[in-house]
Design a protein around this motif. Sequence first.
Motif, PDB file in Angstrom:
ATOM      1  N   ALA A  12      21.504  32.323  30.112  1.00 57.28           N
ATOM      2  CA  ALA A  12      20.764  33.642  30.172  1.00 57.28           C
ATOM      3  C   ALA A  12      19.326  33.499  30.174  1.00 57.28           C
ATOM      4  CB  ALA A  12      21.163  34.644  29.139  1.00 57.28           C
ATOM      5  N   ALA A  13      18.804  32.537  29.178  1.00 56.81           N
ATOM      6  CA  ALA A  13      17.519  32.343  29.424  1.00 56.81           C
ATOM      7  C   ALA A  13      16.718  31.889  30.541  1.00 56.81           C
ATOM      8  CB  ALA A  13      17.076  31.743  27.828  1.00 56.81           C
ATOM      9  N   ILE A  14      17.339  30.915  30.956  1.00 57.93           N
ATOM     10  CA  ILE A  14      16.845  30.333  32.333  1.00 57.93           C
ATOM     11  C   ILE A  14      16.915  31.037  33.375  1.00 57.93           C
ATOM     12  CG2 ILE A  14      18.934  28.847  32.654  1.00 57.93           C
ATOM     13  CD1 ILE A  14      17.189  26.520  33.673  1.00 57.93           C
ATOM     14  N   ALA A  15      18.366  31.761  33.555  1.00 56.22           N
ATOM     15  CA  ALA A  15      18.555  32.500  34.896  1.00 56.22           C
ATOM     16  C   ALA A  15      17.653  33.961  34.854  1.00 56.22           C
ATOM     17  CB  ALA A  15      19.920  32.969  34.601  1.00 56.22           C
ATOM     18  N   VAL A  44      12.860  36.668  36.937  1.00 60.00           N
ATOM     19  CA  VAL A  44      11.714  37.507  36.946  1.00 60.00           C
ATOM     20  C   VAL A  44      10.596  36.717  37.852  1.00 60.00           C
ATOM     21  CG1 VAL A  44       9.877  38.019  35.144  1.00 60.00           C
ATOM     22  CG2 VAL A  44      12.244  38.320  34.794  1.00 60.00           C
ATOM     23  N   ARG A  45      10.325  35.417  37.518  1.00 56.09           N
ATOM     24  CA  ARG A  45       9.362  34.730  38.314  1.00 56.09           C
ATOM     25  C   ARG A  45       9.638  34.822  39.817  1.00 56.09           C
ATOM     26  NH1 ARG A  45       5.282  34.569  37.628  1.00 56.09           N
ATOM     27  NH2 ARG A  45       4.809  32.737  38.290  1.00 56.09           N
ATOM     28  N   THR A  56       5.613  37.934  35.325  1.00 53.39           N
ATOM     29  CA  THR A  56       4.938  37.224  34.696  1.00 53.39           C
ATOM     30  C   THR A  56       6.021  36.485  33.626  1.00 53.39           C
ATOM     31  OG1 THR A  56       4.485  38.558  32.689  1.00 53.39           O
ATOM     32  CG2 THR A  56       2.815  38.561  34.678  1.00 53.39           C
ATOM     33  N   TYR A  57       5.460  35.416  32.991  1.00 55.33           N
ATOM     34  CA  TYR A  57       6.098  34.302  32.200  1.00 55.33           C
ATOM     35  C   TYR A  57       6.145  35.027  30.999  1.00 55.33           C
ATOM     36  CZ  TYR A  57       6.329  30.160  34.975  1.00 55.33           C
ATOM     37  OH  TYR A  57       6.481  29.212  35.906  1.00 55.33           O
ATOM     38  N   SER A  58       5.390  36.216  30.599  1.00 56.59           N
ATOM     39  CA  SER A  58       5.376  36.702  29.360  1.00 56.59           C
ATOM     40  C   SER A  58       6.450  37.781  29.399  1.00 56.59           C
ATOM     41  CB  SER A  58       4.006  37.554  29.145  1.00 56.59           C
ATOM     42  OG  SER A  58       2.995  36.655  28.937  1.00 56.59           O
ATOM     43  N   PHE A  59       6.596  38.431  30.566  1.00 54.54           N
ATOM     44  CA  PHE A  59       7.630  39.480  30.723  1.00 54.54           C
ATOM     45  C   PHE A  59       9.032  38.777  30.967  1.00 54.54           C
ATOM     46  CE2 PHE A  59       9.928  42.621  33.742  1.00 54.54           C
ATOM     47  CZ  PHE A  59      10.173  43.425  32.664  1.00 54.54           C
ATOM     48  N   MET A  86      23.929  42.761  33.637  1.00 54.25           N
ATOM     49  CA  MET A  86      23.272  41.790  34.136  1.00 54.25           C
ATOM     50  C   MET A  86      23.226  41.941  35.834  1.00 54.25           C
ATOM     51  SD  MET A  86      21.688  39.315  32.866  1.00 54.25           S
ATOM     52  CE  MET A  86      21.475  38.380  31.342  1.00 54.25           C
ATOM     53  N   ALA A  87      24.160  42.168  36.368  1.00 55.48           N
ATOM     54  CA  ALA A  87      24.373  42.760  37.965  1.00 55.48           C
ATOM     55  C   ALA A  87      23.413  43.684  38.354  1.00 55.48           C
ATOM     56  CB  ALA A  87      25.680  42.689  38.398  1.00 55.48           C
ATOM     57  N   GLY A  88      23.334  44.821  37.308  1.00 52.36           N
ATOM     58  CA  GLY A  88      22.400  45.813  37.800  1.00 52.36           C
ATOM     59  C   GLY A  88      21.000  45.343  37.454  1.00 52.36           C
ATOM     60  N   PHE A  89      20.627  44.420  36.486  1.00 56.33           N
ATOM     61  CA  PHE A  89      19.386  43.993  36.270  1.00 56.33           C
ATOM     62  C   PHE A  89      18.949  43.049  37.695  1.00 56.33           C
ATOM     63  CE2 PHE A  89      16.944  39.897  35.000  1.00 56.33           C
ATOM     64  CZ  PHE A  89      15.600  40.689  34.697  1.00 56.33           C
ATOM     65  N   ALA A  90      19.771  42.366  38.172  1.00 62.45           N
ATOM     66  CA  ALA A  90      19.658  41.740  39.362  1.00 62.45           C
ATOM     67  C   ALA A  90      19.385  42.431  40.514  1.00 62.45           C
ATOM     68  CB  ALA A  90      20.880  40.548  39.560  1.00 62.45           C
TER      69      ALA A  90
END
Length: 419
Positions: free
Chosen positions: A31-34, A39-40, A45-48, A91-95
């Motif tokens: 999850a973290a890396i995906a 986001v990038r 931003t990396y902060s977000f 997660m799909a909704g986020f994508a």
Amino acid sequence: MAAGYLEILRARHAARLLTGTLVGRLPNATAAIAVVLFVRAEGGTYSFAGALAAVYGAANAVGQPLLGRLVDLHGQPRVQLPAAIVSGLAMAGFALAGVASPVLAYAAMIVAGLFTPPLEGGLRALWPVVLRRDAQVPTAYALDAVAQEVMFTVGPLLVTACVALWSARVALVVINVIGVLGALSVVVSPPSRAWRSGPREAHWLGALRSPGLLALLGAFLFVGIALGSITVAAVSYADGHGGDGVYGWLMAALGLGALVGGTAYGVRQWPGAPERRLRVLVGLLAVCYLPLMLMPGAVAMVLLTVLAGVFLAPCIACAFIIVDRHAPGGTVTEAFSWLVTTFTVGASVGTGLAGPVVQAGGALWGFAVPGAAGAVSLLVLLATGGVLAAPAGGAVVAPSPENDPNRAVEPRFSSGDRA
């Protein structure tokens, strides 16, 4: 060496359950890396990205024991699969929605993390049911710990491969679809459908009413802190010794050490009580962190990092046995989920703690944190030795060779009478 593991995998349903659990946990492991890569790619931003990943982790830490309790109450299929679907849809909704609305993005992370199914705890509740002999369960726990190291190595590679072939959005969706399929494979299996938790005493604390379990969780909070702090200290070291490439090698070496240590640990039956054995393993884990403070050249540092990881998987495998011995009747899935949560929270605390330490004193003091955290974990185990020596009162007393080569009567695995 492989004979004990092959015997486990030859047991009916064992390979399917192990594989399905690992595949089902891919969304959580990656999850973290995906999220960061997505986001990038969307211009955030990396902060977000880091904040979203942190929110997901916090929600996951809350959800695991709650869902674990529901599994103990209602069975695995009725909880695991719906939770996996809800998490995957979030997660799909986020994508699909992207990062244009921070509120929606944070909401998606909360739902996805909160509903991540407790497949890890569920598998450990099934091992005593699937295997023929109680003596095989510790080997299965070691195999489980080793397989986790493989998953945490392969998972990020799979995400980056999907990003390279398609896009970060596709990677996010594909990983979560795979995760739902993994959960489906587990819950439709006969052992998962037949498994029922034992009778439980109604209590709002659930598994946490066990003093022995609380003592173990307290110790493993600091094991998690040790692991989380290494990842930050390693970044600082790599900045002065070759950059990102060296950092990647250090993290791979840590996983390799755990893989080797867990594999070696699981090939034999260990005499003595697991509580005493855990104190030895945690002490060795803390000692093996100390050479990192030497900070030699990159090649030597990679070798020292392998050594630092050797006793991690054995500690985790031994902790699984202790969880099963101390979990109150009817709370085994919840108890295992609490261990996952505690370790995850500890790793997050370690990451946050190491940052200011490295900022103030450099990588040297950063690498002092895991050694200190390992020492505190050992102190917790020593201070609570009397509590840990008394397994949960509800355990069934039966002969078992796991902790006594003379086959003295002792509490057997609490989840062994559950099908």
